[in-house]
Design a protein around this motif. Structure first.
Motif, PDB file in Angstrom:
ATOM      1  N   VAL A  31      31.169  53.359  42.942  1.00 46.78           N
ATOM      2  CA  VAL A  31      30.770  52.358  41.944  1.00 46.78           C
ATOM      3  C   VAL A  31      30.441  51.055  42.662  1.00 46.78           C
ATOM      4  CG1 VAL A  31      31.479  51.086  39.890  1.00 46.78           C
ATOM      5  CG2 VAL A  31      32.236  53.440  40.206  1.00 46.78           C
ATOM      6  N   PRO A  32      29.146  50.661  42.722  1.00 49.64           N
ATOM      7  CA  PRO A  32      27.978  51.350  42.166  1.00 49.64           C
ATOM      8  C   PRO A  32      27.580  52.545  43.022  1.00 49.64           C
ATOM      9  CG  PRO A  32      27.274  49.412  43.364  1.00 49.64           C
ATOM     10  CD  PRO A  32      28.783  49.371  43.357  1.00 49.64           C
ATOM     11  N   PRO A  33      26.775  53.460  42.469  1.00 48.06           N
ATOM     12  CA  PRO A  33      26.369  54.645  43.234  1.00 48.06           C
ATOM     13  C   PRO A  33      25.281  54.295  44.251  1.00 48.06           C
ATOM     14  CG  PRO A  33      25.296  54.641  41.113  1.00 48.06           C
ATOM     15  CD  PRO A  33      26.238  53.466  41.108  1.00 48.06           C
ATOM     16  N   HIS A  34      25.185  55.103  45.290  1.00 50.01           N
ATOM     17  CA  HIS A  34      24.141  54.890  46.290  1.00 50.01           C
ATOM     18  C   HIS A  34      22.802  55.472  45.830  1.00 50.01           C
ATOM     19  CE1 HIS A  34      27.127  53.363  49.018  1.00 50.01           C
ATOM     20  NE2 HIS A  34      27.816  54.483  48.949  1.00 50.01           N
ATOM     21  N   ALA A  35      22.862  56.532  45.024  1.00 47.28           N
ATOM     22  CA  ALA A  35      21.631  57.152  44.522  1.00 47.28           C
ATOM     23  C   ALA A  35      21.883  57.596  43.081  1.00 47.28           C
ATOM     24  CB  ALA A  35      21.238  58.333  45.416  1.00 47.28           C
ATOM     25  N   TYR A  36      22.020  58.907  42.848  1.00 48.41           N
ATOM     26  CA  TYR A  36      22.260  59.401  41.498  1.00 48.41           C
ATOM     27  C   TYR A  36      23.623  58.932  41.004  1.00 48.41           C
ATOM     28  CZ  TYR A  36      22.471  62.661  37.574  1.00 48.41           C
ATOM     29  OH  TYR A  36      22.574  63.200  36.320  1.00 48.41           O
ATOM     30  N   GLY A  37      23.724  58.649  39.710  1.00 45.65           N
ATOM     31  CA  GLY A  37      24.994  58.227  39.122  1.00 45.65           C
ATOM     32  C   GLY A  37      24.794  57.189  38.042  1.00 45.65           C
ATOM     33  N   VAL A  39      26.216  56.780  34.987  1.00 44.54           N
ATOM     34  CA  VAL A  39      27.428  56.198  34.406  1.00 44.54           C
ATOM     35  C   VAL A  39      28.047  55.197  35.376  1.00 44.54           C
ATOM     36  CG1 VAL A  39      29.746  56.680  33.520  1.00 44.54           C
ATOM     37  CG2 VAL A  39      27.852  58.216  32.967  1.00 44.54           C
ATOM     38  N   GLU A  40      28.065  55.555  36.654  1.00 46.00           N
ATOM     39  CA  GLU A  40      28.642  54.664  37.654  1.00 46.00           C
ATOM     40  C   GLU A  40      27.858  53.353  37.759  1.00 46.00           C
ATOM     41  OE1 GLU A  40      30.001  58.757  38.342  1.00 46.00           O
ATOM     42  OE2 GLU A  40      28.026  57.867  38.025  1.00 46.00           O
ATOM     43  N   ALA A  41      26.543  53.425  37.599  1.00 47.41           N
ATOM     44  CA  ALA A  41      25.733  52.203  37.614  1.00 47.41           C
ATOM     45  C   ALA A  41      26.070  51.317  36.416  1.00 47.41           C
ATOM     46  CB  ALA A  41      24.244  52.556  37.615  1.00 47.41           C
ATOM     47  N   VAL A  42      26.255  51.934  35.253  1.00 48.90           N
ATOM     48  CA  VAL A  42      26.635  51.179  34.058  1.00 48.90           C
ATOM     49  C   VAL A  42      27.996  50.528  34.248  1.00 48.90           C
ATOM     50  CG1 VAL A  42      27.312  51.417  31.633  1.00 48.90           C
ATOM     51  CG2 VAL A  42      25.217  52.509  32.457  1.00 48.90           C
ATOM     52  N   VAL A  43      28.949  51.281  34.790  1.00 43.34           N
ATOM     53  CA  VAL A  43      30.299  50.753  35.009  1.00 43.34           C
ATOM     54  C   VAL A  43      30.254  49.558  35.955  1.00 43.34           C
ATOM     55  CG1 VAL A  43      32.557  51.263  36.037  1.00 43.34           C
ATOM     56  CG2 VAL A  43      31.497  52.903  34.479  1.00 43.34           C
ATOM     57  N   ALA A  44      29.504  49.691  37.044  1.00 46.40           N
ATOM     58  CA  ALA A  44      29.417  48.595  38.015  1.00 46.40           C
ATOM     59  C   ALA A  44      28.853  47.329  37.375  1.00 46.40           C
ATOM     60  CB  ALA A  44      28.558  49.023  39.209  1.00 46.40           C
ATOM     61  N   GLY A  45      27.787  47.482  36.615  1.00 45.05           N
ATOM     62  CA  GLY A  45      27.196  46.315  35.967  1.00 45.05           C
ATOM     63  C   GLY A  45      28.119  45.686  34.949  1.00 45.05           C
ATOM     64  N   LEU A  46      28.836  46.521  34.198  1.00 39.38           N
ATOM     65  CA  LEU A  46      29.779  46.003  33.209  1.00 39.38           C
ATOM     66  C   LEU A  46      30.915  45.248  33.876  1.00 39.38           C
ATOM     67  CD1 LEU A  46      30.861  45.792  30.318  1.00 39.38           C
ATOM     68  CD2 LEU A  46      31.942  48.041  30.662  1.00 39.38           C
ATOM     69  N   VAL A  47      31.488  45.819  34.924  1.00 45.08           N
ATOM     70  CA  VAL A  47      32.602  45.171  35.622  1.00 45.08           C
ATOM     71  C   VAL A  47      32.182  43.802  36.147  1.00 45.08           C
ATOM     72  CG1 VAL A  47      34.033  45.287  37.706  1.00 45.08           C
ATOM     73  CG2 VAL A  47      33.827  47.292  36.216  1.00 45.08           C
ATOM     74  N   ASP A  48      31.058  43.745  36.834  1.00 47.04           N
ATOM     75  CA  ASP A  48      30.625  42.473  37.422  1.00 47.04           C
ATOM     76  C   ASP A  48      30.357  41.423  36.351  1.00 47.04           C
ATOM     77  OD1 ASP A  48      30.851  43.497  39.950  1.00 47.04           O
ATOM     78  OD2 ASP A  48      28.702  43.800  40.260  1.00 47.04           O
ATOM     79  N   THR A  49      29.769  41.832  35.234  1.00 50.54           N
ATOM     80  CA  THR A  49      29.463  40.859  34.182  1.00 50.54           C
ATOM     81  C   THR A  49      30.732  40.397  33.478  1.00 50.54           C
ATOM     82  OG1 THR A  49      27.370  42.024  33.879  1.00 50.54           O
ATOM     83  CG2 THR A  49      27.943  40.389  32.240  1.00 50.54           C
TER      84      THR A  49
END
Length: 376
Positions: A31-37, A39-49
């Motif tokens: 989190v965030p993902p390096h390529a495919y992922g 849900v992980e991209a959404v989680v990363a953006g939510l956490v940072d915001t």
């Protein structure tokens, strides 16, 4: 002192206190993902915001912490991508969340996993669950849990599939719009981005591109057994000068491919509850040509940011019309509705609603099986 002054009322606005939120991510990618992922991209953006809004976030995830979360609980040193598609990875992850997460330091848990919600009844704090997957399977998981889980949909279409579940809100997935490059002038190819899987149907994207006389690039994950079998049967025989497999695209290459494409072809063959790649394409000024399944009509503005059609044989004609659409309107649409800011504000409203309602993790009121198998 004048009458107007003496009668004046001073209004004091008290800002709501910051929240302490534990965010639990799926175990298969960092989190965030390096390529495919997605849900992980959404989680990363939510956490940072959420952190930028002043909240204290504990991220529970595999791999290394690539976010701004103030605390991190690691479930796996190396994300077990090889376990994706099975059940054991989710079960092990839930057990490690149970062992590693200190509940005395959080106001609520926001879970994005499949097995994690099964822990909700054992917690003294509420568990908010974002439903990322297909409800034809997951409804049988959430239904017995009743009000021990506070469910958040990612589209209105998703809630209509199982309206009896304990929905507390609908919050569309968000992306970091500024991280996607905008291009108004496009190259001469269309793009399929996702997985080599029958429900994603890249073979339909290939057929549409061929019928439209346009080259198509395929940037898709292929590591599960069902993906390999589908690829060998449906994709490899169709490859050629006008059908090019470019493999899995990392974050940087994905953005270049999306920005340069005439359109993204999204021939989804199931009622997908969202479709993050559609918002990513539109953020680049790239319209979407898609089948009208699941949340697609909510995500794409037909005739403005893409074309949503009912049948696969209508995709080719839609591809040929994408030059009529304004790339700037595509990006503006995403910025207004599917940004990280919009998503995080939506979840903040959900969190405060759940906490204000005094939700507790209790199974009281649900039918309980007796020793003889009867239900009381």
């Amino acid at each position: 002192m004048s009458t107007s002054t003496s009668n004046a009322v001073r209004r004091i606005v008290v800002a709501p206190r910051p929240l302490r939120i534990a965010v639990v991510a799926p175990p298969y990618f960092s989190v965030p993902p390096h390529a495919y992922g997605g849900v992980e991209a959404v989680v990363a953006g939510l956490v940072d915001t959420l952190v930028s809004h002043g909240h204290h976030v504990t991220l529970v995830a595999a791999g290394r912490n690539g976010t701004r979360a103030q605390e991190f609980v690691q479930t796996w040193a190396d994300p077990p991508a090889h376990l994706l598609g099975g059940s054991i990875g989710e079960v092990i992850n839930a057990a490690r969340v149970l062992a590693g997460l200190r509940l005395d330091s959080v106001d609520l848990v926001h879970d994005h996993t499949l097995a994690g919600p099964l822990l909700a009844a054992s917690r003294r704090v509420p568990t908010v669950v974002t439903v990322h997957g297909p409800l034809d399977e997951l409804a049988d998981v959430y239904r017995p849990l009743g009000r021990t889980v506070q469910l958040v949909a990612i589209s209105r279409a998703q809630t209509r599939q199982a309206p009896e579940l304990n929905w507390v809100g609908a919050v569309p997935n968000g992306i970091d719009v500024d991280s996607f490059p905008f291009r108004s002038r496009k190259d001469d190819y269309v793009l399929f981005l996702g997985r080599h899987h029958p429900t994603k149907a890249p073979h339909l994207a290939i057929a549409a591109a061929k019928a439209a006389g346009v080259r198509i690039l395929l940037a898709a994950k292929c590591n599960e057994k069902v993906e390999h079998e589908y690829y060998e049967r449906e994709i490899r025989p169709r490859l050629g000068d006008d059908v090019i497999d470019v493999g899995v695209a990392d974050a940087a290459r994905k953005r270049r491919l999306l920005a340069g494409a005439r359109c993204l072809v999204f021939p989804v063959c199931w009622d997908k509850p969202f479709g993050l790649v559609m918002t990513e394409a539109m953020a680049c000024g790239t319209p979407v040509v898609a089948l009208a399944r699941g949340a697609v009509p909510e995500v794409v503005a037909h005739g403005r940011t893409g074309f949503v059609v009912d049948r696969p044989d209508e995709l080719a004609a839609a591809i040929l019309r994408t030059h009529e659409l304004d790339p700037a309107e595509c990006r503006a649409w995403v910025g207004e509705r599917f940004s990280l800011e919009a998503m995080s504000r939506g979840y903040e409203r959900v969190y405060r609603t759940v906490l204000g309602a005094g939700v507790t993790a209790s199974l009281s009121g649900l039918p309980v099986a007796g020793a003889d198998g009867s239900r009381s």
